[in-house]
Design a protein around this motif. Structure first.
Motif, PDB file in Angstrom:
ATOM      1  N   GLU A   1      26.226  72.590  13.325  1.00 19.08           N
ATOM      2  CA  GLU A   1      27.083  72.645  12.138  1.00 19.08           C
ATOM      3  C   GLU A   1      27.013  74.020  11.494  1.00 19.08           C
ATOM      4  N   PHE A   2      28.173  74.532  11.100  1.00 20.44           N
ATOM      5  CA  PHE A   2      28.203  75.787  10.357  1.00 20.44           C
ATOM      6  C   PHE A   2      27.742  75.565   8.921  1.00 20.44           C
ATOM      7  N   GLN A   3      27.111  76.560   8.359  1.00 26.31           N
ATOM      8  CA  GLN A   3      26.836  76.591   6.931  1.00 26.31           C
ATOM      9  C   GLN A   3      27.891  77.454   6.256  1.00 26.31           C
ATOM     10  N   LYS A   4      28.333  77.045   5.072  1.00 34.20           N
ATOM     11  CA  LYS A   4      29.324  77.850   4.355  1.00 34.20           C
ATOM     12  C   LYS A   4      28.719  79.193   3.957  1.00 34.20           C
ATOM     13  N   SER A   5      29.542  80.212   3.984  1.00 33.18           N
ATOM     14  CA  SER A   5      29.099  81.563   3.641  1.00 33.18           C
ATOM     15  C   SER A   5      29.312  81.848   2.160  1.00 33.18           C
ATOM     16  N   ASP A   6      28.335  82.466   1.525  1.00 33.55           N
ATOM     17  CA  ASP A   6      28.467  82.866   0.127  1.00 33.55           C
ATOM     18  C   ASP A   6      29.483  83.986  -0.045  1.00 33.55           C
ATOM     19  N   GLN A   7      29.833  84.657   1.048  1.00 40.65           N
ATOM     20  CA  GLN A   7      30.831  85.733   0.961  1.00 40.65           C
ATOM     21  C   GLN A   7      32.222  85.189   0.690  1.00 40.65           C
ATOM     22  N   GLY A   8      32.434  83.924   0.971  1.00 40.63           N
ATOM     23  CA  GLY A   8      33.730  83.319   0.669  1.00 40.63           C
ATOM     24  C   GLY A   8      34.725  83.419   1.803  1.00 40.63           C
ATOM     25  N   TRP A   9      35.218  84.617   2.077  1.00 36.16           N
ATOM     26  CA  TRP A   9      36.303  84.767   3.050  1.00 36.16           C
ATOM     27  C   TRP A   9      35.951  84.295   4.463  1.00 36.16           C
ATOM     28  N   PRO A  10      34.695  84.423   4.950  1.00 34.62           N
ATOM     29  CA  PRO A  10      34.433  83.931   6.321  1.00 34.62           C
ATOM     30  C   PRO A  10      34.667  82.432   6.484  1.00 34.62           C
ATOM     31  N   ASN A  11      34.655  81.693   5.373  1.00 30.10           N
ATOM     32  CA  ASN A  11      34.803  80.241   5.470  1.00 30.10           C
ATOM     33  C   ASN A  11      36.169  79.832   6.008  1.00 30.10           C
TER      34      ASN A  11
ATOM     35  N   ASN B   1      40.825  72.002   3.784  1.00 30.87           N
ATOM     36  CA  ASN B   1      40.425  70.803   3.034  1.00 30.87           C
ATOM     37  C   ASN B   1      38.929  70.542   3.157  1.00 30.87           C
ATOM     38  N   ASP B   2      38.451  70.489   4.400  1.00 29.95           N
ATOM     39  CA  ASP B   2      37.106  69.988   4.664  1.00 29.95           C
ATOM     40  C   ASP B   2      36.029  71.056   4.618  1.00 29.95           C
ATOM     41  N   PHE B   3      36.353  72.288   5.017  1.00 29.21           N
ATOM     42  CA  PHE B   3      35.310  73.316   5.080  1.00 29.21           C
ATOM     43  C   PHE B   3      35.367  74.239   3.868  1.00 29.21           C
ATOM     44  N   VAL B   4      36.569  74.741   3.571  1.00 30.68           N
ATOM     45  CA  VAL B   4      36.700  75.620   2.401  1.00 30.68           C
ATOM     46  C   VAL B   4      36.572  74.807   1.124  1.00 30.68           C
ATOM     47  N   GLY B   5      37.109  73.571   1.165  1.00 36.04           N
ATOM     48  CA  GLY B   5      36.987  72.691   0.006  1.00 36.04           C
ATOM     49  C   GLY B   5      38.171  72.726  -0.936  1.00 36.04           C
ATOM     50  N   VAL B   6      39.324  73.208  -0.452  1.00 32.62           N
ATOM     51  CA  VAL B   6      40.547  73.234  -1.258  1.00 32.62           C
ATOM     52  C   VAL B   6      41.472  72.140  -0.740  1.00 32.62           C
TER      53      VAL B   6
ATOM     54  N   LEU C   1      37.769  81.352   8.390  1.00 30.74           N
ATOM     55  CA  LEU C   1      37.670  81.470   9.845  1.00 30.74           C
ATOM     56  C   LEU C   1      36.735  80.409  10.420  1.00 30.74           C
ATOM     57  N   LEU C   2      35.582  80.238   9.762  1.00 34.56           N
ATOM     58  CA  LEU C   2      34.620  79.244  10.235  1.00 34.56           C
ATOM     59  C   LEU C   2      35.199  77.839  10.174  1.00 34.56           C
ATOM     60  N   GLY C   3      35.992  77.571   9.154  1.00 33.38           N
ATOM     61  CA  GLY C   3      36.611  76.257   9.018  1.00 33.38           C
ATOM     62  C   GLY C   3      37.514  75.926  10.189  1.00 33.38           C
ATOM     63  N   VAL C   4      38.221  76.939  10.690  1.00 31.12           N
ATOM     64  CA  VAL C   4      39.088  76.736  11.852  1.00 31.12           C
ATOM     65  C   VAL C   4      38.255  76.397  13.089  1.00 31.12           C
ATOM     66  N   VAL C   5      37.171  77.152  13.308  1.00 29.11           N
ATOM     67  CA  VAL C   5      36.285  76.870  14.454  1.00 29.11           C
ATOM     68  C   VAL C   5      35.707  75.465  14.331  1.00 29.11           C
ATOM     69  N   ASP C   6      35.269  75.116  13.138  1.00 35.13           N
ATOM     70  CA  ASP C   6      34.699  73.790  12.881  1.00 35.13           C
ATOM     71  C   ASP C   6      35.695  72.686  13.237  1.00 35.13           C
ATOM     72  N   GLN C   7      36.952  72.844  12.817  1.00 36.83           N
ATOM     73  CA  GLN C   7      37.966  71.825  13.102  1.00 36.83           C
ATOM     74  C   GLN C   7      38.338  71.778  14.583  1.00 36.83           C
TER      75      GLN C   7
ATOM     76  N   ALA D   1      47.740  81.905   6.003  1.00 35.75           N
ATOM     77  CA  ALA D   1      48.067  82.913   7.011  1.00 35.75           C
ATOM     78  C   ALA D   1      46.836  83.272   7.837  1.00 35.75           C
ATOM     79  N   LEU D   2      45.691  83.420   7.169  1.00 34.41           N
ATOM     80  CA  LEU D   2      44.454  83.757   7.875  1.00 34.41           C
ATOM     81  C   LEU D   2      44.022  82.610   8.790  1.00 34.41           C
ATOM     82  N   GLU D   3      44.051  81.398   8.267  1.00 32.11           N
ATOM     83  CA  GLU D   3      43.667  80.238   9.082  1.00 32.11           C
ATOM     84  C   GLU D   3      44.571  80.106  10.303  1.00 32.11           C
ATOM     85  N   GLY D   4      45.868  80.207  10.073  1.00 31.44           N
ATOM     86  CA  GLY D   4      46.815  80.082  11.174  1.00 31.44           C
ATOM     87  C   GLY D   4      46.664  81.182  12.201  1.00 31.44           C
TER      88      GLY D   4
END
Length: 393
Positions: A82-92, A161-166, A94-100, A130-133
Motif C-alpha cells: 500500500e502507498f502512503q500519502k505524501s505530505d508534498q501533496g502533488w505526488p498523491n 476520491n479514494d487516494f487524494v480524498g476529494v 500520481l500515486l492515486g492512479v497507480v493505486d487504482q 488533467a494530471l491524473e488522466g
C-alpha cells in the motif's frame, strides 16, 4: 507552449535519459450543466488547449520517480504494498492512479515522469484531473493496455476520491481524457453515455474571468445542496415512486407539489430540473449552429444558480452583468461549484481584446478589485504527442 514542451523534454533527458513518451492532458471547461452531475443529470464540458505535458517511461525497477517542473520538486517511492500519502501533496495525484490501476488488476512497474503545465491552478479548469488522466494514459501507452474510455475516466476519478480524498464527480476526468477537438461532450452522469456536439467555430474564443475569490463556504454548501436535492427526491417519491433522482423529475410534477415542499427545497429542485433541460436544449443549439440561443441559455443558467440554487456571489454576478452589456458576447455564466472562481464567457474573436479591457476596467470600477483573464479554445482530449525525440520503450 513549445517552450513548455521543450522544458519537460529537457528535464526528463537530464534526469532519466532520452527514451520516453510525451503526452498532453488538457484542462476542461464546463459550458453548461452545473450541479447536475450528482443528481444523475447531464453536463456539457469540453477539453481546452491549456494542459499538462508529461514525459514518461518505464524504468525496469520497482520505483516511481517523479519531478514537478512547476513546483521544482522531486519525489520517489517504491511500488511495494500500500502507498502512503505524501505530505508534498502533488505526488498523491500520481500515486492515486497507480493505486487504482493495481486495484483494477493492472500490474504497474516502476516508471519515471516529468511534468509541467499551463492550466491555471484554482481557476476551475481541473488541473488535477488533467494530471491524473495524463499519468493514466501514459502508463496505458507504455504498457500497451487497452483501457476503454469509460473505465479510464472511472479509474482517474477513483484515484482522486479514494487516494487524494476529494469527492469530485466524474465530469472533470471524463472530459479531459475523452474530449474531442472542435466538439463539446454531452455526458450522461447516470450511465456515462456520451455524445459529441460541434463547437468548432474559428471566430469564437472561450474567455474565463477569474475573480480570484476562493471561499471555504463552497465545500460545506456543496454538501448542503446535495442533501437538499435528496430531500426533494424523498418528498416527491410520495407521488411517483419511480423517481430515483432529480434527473427523473418532470417540472410539471414539481410545480404541482410546490406547496408540499419547503420553499428552499423547491427552489433547489426547480433549478436542477431546468438546468438538465437547458443542457439538452444547448446541445440542439450547437447542432444547429445557433450560438445566440446557446448564449441565452448560459445567462439563464447563471440566473438559476444565482437566485434558485444560491451558489453565486457578488463578484460573479457583477462579471456576468458586465459581460451581458459588452459587444461580441454570446453568453456568460459562473462556472464551477460557486461562491467564487470564474465566469465563462463565449466571445467573438474580433471582440476579445475589447472585451478583456472593458471587463477589467468596469470590474475594477465597481468592485475595486482586479481579475485574471484566461483565453482558451476547445481542443482534443488526452493524447500522445508525435515528436522525433520520442522513442517507444
Amino acid at each position: 507552449m513549445e517552450q513548455l514542451i521543450q522544458q519537460v523534454e529537457e528535464e526528463f533527458q537530464n534526469r532519466f535519459g532520452d527514451n520516453y513518451k510525451l503526452i498532453k492532458s488538457p484542462g476542461r471547461v464546463n459550458l453548461i450543466g452545473e450541479h447536475t452531475d450528482y443528481n444523475d443529470g447531464f453536463v456539457l464540458p469540453a477539453a481546452v488547449d491549456k494542459g499538462i505535458y508529461l514525459a514518461m517511461n518505464v524504468n525496469g525497477t520497482n520505483s516511481c520517480r517523479f519531478y514537478a517542473i512547476d513546483k521544482e520538486e522531486s519525489f520517489e517511492t517504491e511500488i511495494i504494498g500500500e502507498f502512503q500519502k505524501s505530505d508534498q501533496g502533488w505526488p498523491n495525484y500520481l500515486l492515486g492512479v497507480v493505486d487504482q490501476l493495481q486495484k483494477h488488476g493492472y500490474e504497474v512497474g516502476g516508471f519515471d515522469c516529468v511534468f509541467g503545465g499551463n492550466v491555471p491552478i484554482g481557476a476551475g479548469m481541473s488541473s488535477s484531473a488533467a494530471l491524473e488522466g495524463g499519468v493514466l494514459f501514459g502508463l496505458a501507452e507504455l504498457n500497451n493496455w487497452d483501457i476503454p474510455p469509460v473505465e479510464m475516466a472511472q479509474i482517474a476519478q477513483k484515484a482522486e476520491n479514494d487516494f487524494v480524498g476529494v469527492q469530485c464527480g466524474i465530469m472533470d476526468q471524463f472530459a479531459s481524457l475523452n474530449g474531442k477537438e472542435g466538439n463539446a461532450l454531452k455526458l450522461d452522469c447516470r450511465n456515462l453515455d456520451y455524445e459529441y456536439f460541434p463547437f468548432n467555430r474559428d471566430d469564437i474564443q472561450i474567455v474565463l474571468c477569474d475573480t480570484q475569490v476562493r471561499r471555504e463556504l463552497a465545500s460545506s454548501e456543496y454538501n448542503v445542496r446535495r442533501e437538499q436535492c435528496e430531500q426533494g427526491v424523498e418528498i416527491l417519491q410520495q407521488w411517483d415512486s419511480e423517481i430515483e433522482s432529480l434527473r427523473d423529475l418532470e417540472l410539471s410534477l414539481l410545480l404541482r407539489h410546490e406547496d408540499d415542499m419547503d420553499p428552499t427545497i423547491f427552489k433547489r429542485c426547480k433549478y436542477v430540473v431546468e438546468e438538465n433541460k437547458r443542457v439538452i436544449q444547448a446541445c440542439s443549439d450547437l447542432h444547429q449552429g445557433a450560438m445566440d440561443s446557446f448564449g441565452q441559455r448560459m445567462y439563464q443558467s447563471h440566473a438559476g444558480l444565482r437566485y434558485e440554487y444560491e451558489v453565486s456571489c457578488e463578484e460573479l454576478d457583477v462579471l456576468v452583468d458586465i459581460a451581458r452589456n459588452l459587444k461580441g458576447v454570446f453568453g456568460a455564466r459562473m462556472m464551477g461549484g460557486g461562491f467564487g472562481g470564474c465566469t465563462i464567457n463565449i466571445v467573438q474573436e474580433d471582440h476579445v481584446d475589447s472585451f478583456t479591457n472593458q471587463i477589467k476596467d468596469k470590474y475594477q470600477q465597481q468592485m475595486n478589485k482586479e481579475i485574471k483573464i484566461y483565453q482558451t479554445k476547445v481542443s482534443s482530449g488526452t493524447h500522445l504527442i508525435s515528436s522525433q525525440k520520442i522513442t517507444s520503450s
